[in-house]
Motif scaffolding. Sequence first.
Motif, mmCIF file in Angstrom:
data_model
loop_
_atom_site.group_PDB
_atom_site.id
_atom_site.type_symbol
_atom_site.label_atom_id
_atom_site.label_comp_id
_atom_site.label_asym_id
_atom_site.label_seq_id
_atom_site.Cartn_x
_atom_site.Cartn_y
_atom_site.Cartn_z
ATOM 1 N N SER A 7 3.647 -11.040 15.004
ATOM 2 C CA SER A 7 3.815 -12.493 14.894
ATOM 3 C C SER A 7 3.331 -12.964 13.525
ATOM 4 N N PRO A 8 3.928 -14.053 13.013
ATOM 5 C CA PRO A 8 5.114 -14.704 13.567
ATOM 6 C C PRO A 8 6.374 -13.893 13.264
ATOM 7 N N PRO A 9 7.467 -14.164 13.912
ATOM 8 C CA PRO A 9 8.706 -13.442 13.589
ATOM 9 C C PRO A 9 9.266 -13.832 12.230
ATOM 10 N N ASP A 10 9.062 -15.077 11.854
ATOM 11 C CA ASP A 10 9.548 -15.571 10.566
ATOM 12 C C ASP A 10 8.471 -16.408 9.909
ATOM 13 N N LEU A 11 8.423 -16.343 8.578
ATOM 14 C CA LEU A 11 7.419 -17.076 7.822
ATOM 15 C C LEU A 11 8.034 -17.486 6.492
ATOM 16 N N ILE A 12 7.905 -18.755 6.189
ATOM 17 C CA ILE A 12 8.418 -19.279 4.916
ATOM 18 C C ILE A 12 7.250 -19.866 4.143
ATOM 19 N N LEU A 13 7.084 -19.414 2.910
ATOM 20 C CA LEU A 13 5.950 -19.843 2.099
ATOM 21 C C LEU A 13 6.416 -20.298 0.723
ATOM 22 N N GLN A 14 5.588 -21.131 0.126
ATOM 23 C CA GLN A 14 5.800 -21.439 -1.278
ATOM 24 C C GLN A 14 4.924 -20.474 -2.082
ATOM 25 N N GLU A 15 5.388 -20.122 -3.226
ATOM 26 C CA GLU A 15 4.644 -19.215 -4.101
ATOM 27 C C GLU A 15 3.206 -19.713 -4.262
ATOM 28 N N GLY A 16 2.265 -18.772 -4.185
ATOM 29 C CA GLY A 16 0.863 -19.126 -4.338
ATOM 30 C C GLY A 16 0.121 -19.301 -3.027
ATOM 31 N N ALA A 17 0.854 -19.460 -1.941
ATOM 32 C CA ALA A 17 0.209 -19.648 -0.641
ATOM 33 C C ALA A 17 -0.312 -18.323 -0.099
ATOM 34 N N ASN A 18 -1.256 -18.439 0.837
ATOM 35 C CA ASN A 18 -1.797 -17.260 1.526
ATOM 36 C C ASN A 18 -1.200 -17.180 2.925
ATOM 37 N N SER A 19 -1.180 -15.972 3.499
ATOM 38 C CA SER A 19 -0.639 -15.824 4.854
ATOM 39 C C SER A 19 -1.318 -14.676 5.574
ATOM 40 N N THR A 20 -1.241 -14.750 6.900
ATOM 41 C CA THR A 20 -1.775 -13.696 7.752
ATOM 42 C C THR A 20 -0.709 -13.293 8.752
ATOM 43 N N LEU A 21 -0.422 -12.007 8.796
ATOM 44 C CA LEU A 21 0.528 -11.453 9.750
ATOM 45 C C LEU A 21 -0.257 -10.648 10.781
ATOM 46 N N ARG A 22 0.203 -10.723 12.018
ATOM 47 C CA ARG A 22 -0.549 -10.087 13.092
ATOM 48 C C ARG A 22 0.295 -9.037 13.797
ATOM 49 N N CYS A 23 -0.392 -7.985 14.250
ATOM 50 C CA CYS A 23 0.245 -6.905 15.013
ATOM 51 C C CYS A 23 -0.642 -6.612 16.212
ATOM 52 N N ASN A 24 -0.118 -6.802 17.408
ATOM 53 C CA ASN A 24 -0.837 -6.472 18.638
ATOM 54 C C ASN A 24 -0.213 -5.238 19.266
ATOM 55 N N PHE A 25 -1.028 -4.372 19.799
ATOM 56 C CA PHE A 25 -0.503 -3.192 20.483
ATOM 57 C C PHE A 25 -1.190 -3.026 21.831
ATOM 58 N N SER A 26 -0.470 -2.468 22.777
ATOM 59 C CA SER A 26 -0.869 -2.555 24.184
ATOM 60 C C SER A 26 -1.689 -1.355 24.682
ATOM 61 N N ASP A 27 -1.922 -0.368 23.804
ATOM 62 C CA ASP A 27 -2.652 0.819 24.253
ATOM 63 C C ASP A 27 -3.428 1.393 23.068
ATOM 64 N N SER A 28 -4.317 2.301 23.334
ATOM 65 C CA SER A 28 -5.061 2.954 22.256
ATOM 66 C C SER A 28 -4.094 3.759 21.398
ATOM 67 N N VAL A 29 -4.352 3.739 20.107
ATOM 68 C CA VAL A 29 -3.469 4.440 19.178
ATOM 69 C C VAL A 29 -4.274 5.353 18.264
ATOM 70 N N ASN A 30 -3.583 6.344 17.732
ATOM 71 C CA ASN A 30 -4.204 7.274 16.794
ATOM 72 C C ASN A 30 -4.258 6.683 15.397
ATOM 73 N N ASN A 31 -3.171 6.073 14.996
ATOM 74 C CA ASN A 31 -3.194 5.412 13.698
ATOM 75 C C ASN A 31 -2.228 4.251 13.669
ATOM 76 N N LEU A 32 -2.395 3.412 12.671
ATOM 77 C CA LEU A 32 -1.550 2.240 12.489
ATOM 78 C C LEU A 32 -1.190 2.148 11.011
ATOM 79 N N GLN A 33 0.061 1.841 10.750
ATOM 80 C CA GLN A 33 0.506 1.696 9.369
ATOM 81 C C GLN A 33 1.232 0.365 9.213
ATOM 82 N N TRP A 34 1.124 -0.200 8.019
ATOM 83 C CA TRP A 34 1.891 -1.378 7.643
ATOM 84 C C TRP A 34 2.906 -0.973 6.578
#
Lengths: 108, 111
Positions: A7-34
């Motif tokens: 989340s969010p599925p879509d994000l529109i920003l103006q240059e210079g702005a900051n943002s936070t993208l989130r990833c939720n997962f439903s079980d224990s994992v060995n690793n996570l990559q972006w």
Amino acid sequence: GIQVEQSPPDLILQEGANSTLRCNFSDSVNNLQWFHQNPWGQLINLFYIPSGTKQNGRLSATTVATERYSLLYISSSQTTDSGVYFCAVDMWTDKLIFGTGTRLQVFP
Amino acid sequence: DVKVTQSSRYLVKRTGEKVFLECVQDMDHENMFWYRQDPGLGLRLIYFSYDVKMKEKGDIPEGYSVSREKKERFSLILESASTNQTSMYLCASMGEGDTQYFGPGTRLTVL
């Protein structure tokens, strides 16, 4: 199987702005990559982050494995940050399970 | 730098044709992967390979097969292309540290 939600599925920003993208997962994992997929389709690994915090320039990521989420921070966004951001997890296999992505558009 | 190349960026085929998508990596990686990417579904794993002549089914192998005769090359085969196989196909290889490196993708259209 494990669910990976971004989340969010879509994000529109103006240059210079900051943002936070989130990833939720439903079980224990060995690793996570972006990953970042640029408008021409090329996927680039940003972070390998099963836990903790990492920073690379204007990007940083934090994974809280015990609470099953990860955050990607983009500071001072630039038009070149546009594209789709994916998180992907694996559960002690070499197979990555991808979320559906966050589409980011940065306008000048 | 790791380089993963795919044989075509864009491909148009007709229903029933046999289609070959090729992927080559130059880092001597053992693990290679084929994904398809569709809007709203993210990337889904079709097949992967741990070594030469070894292959494993991913989440959506139906309608596809693969070939890995040499370590650097992993081919995806559509035996009889269908319109529901119109998609973006992405190849990846994986080195130490479990980081996957992706090719530029092949956008396949089946008419």
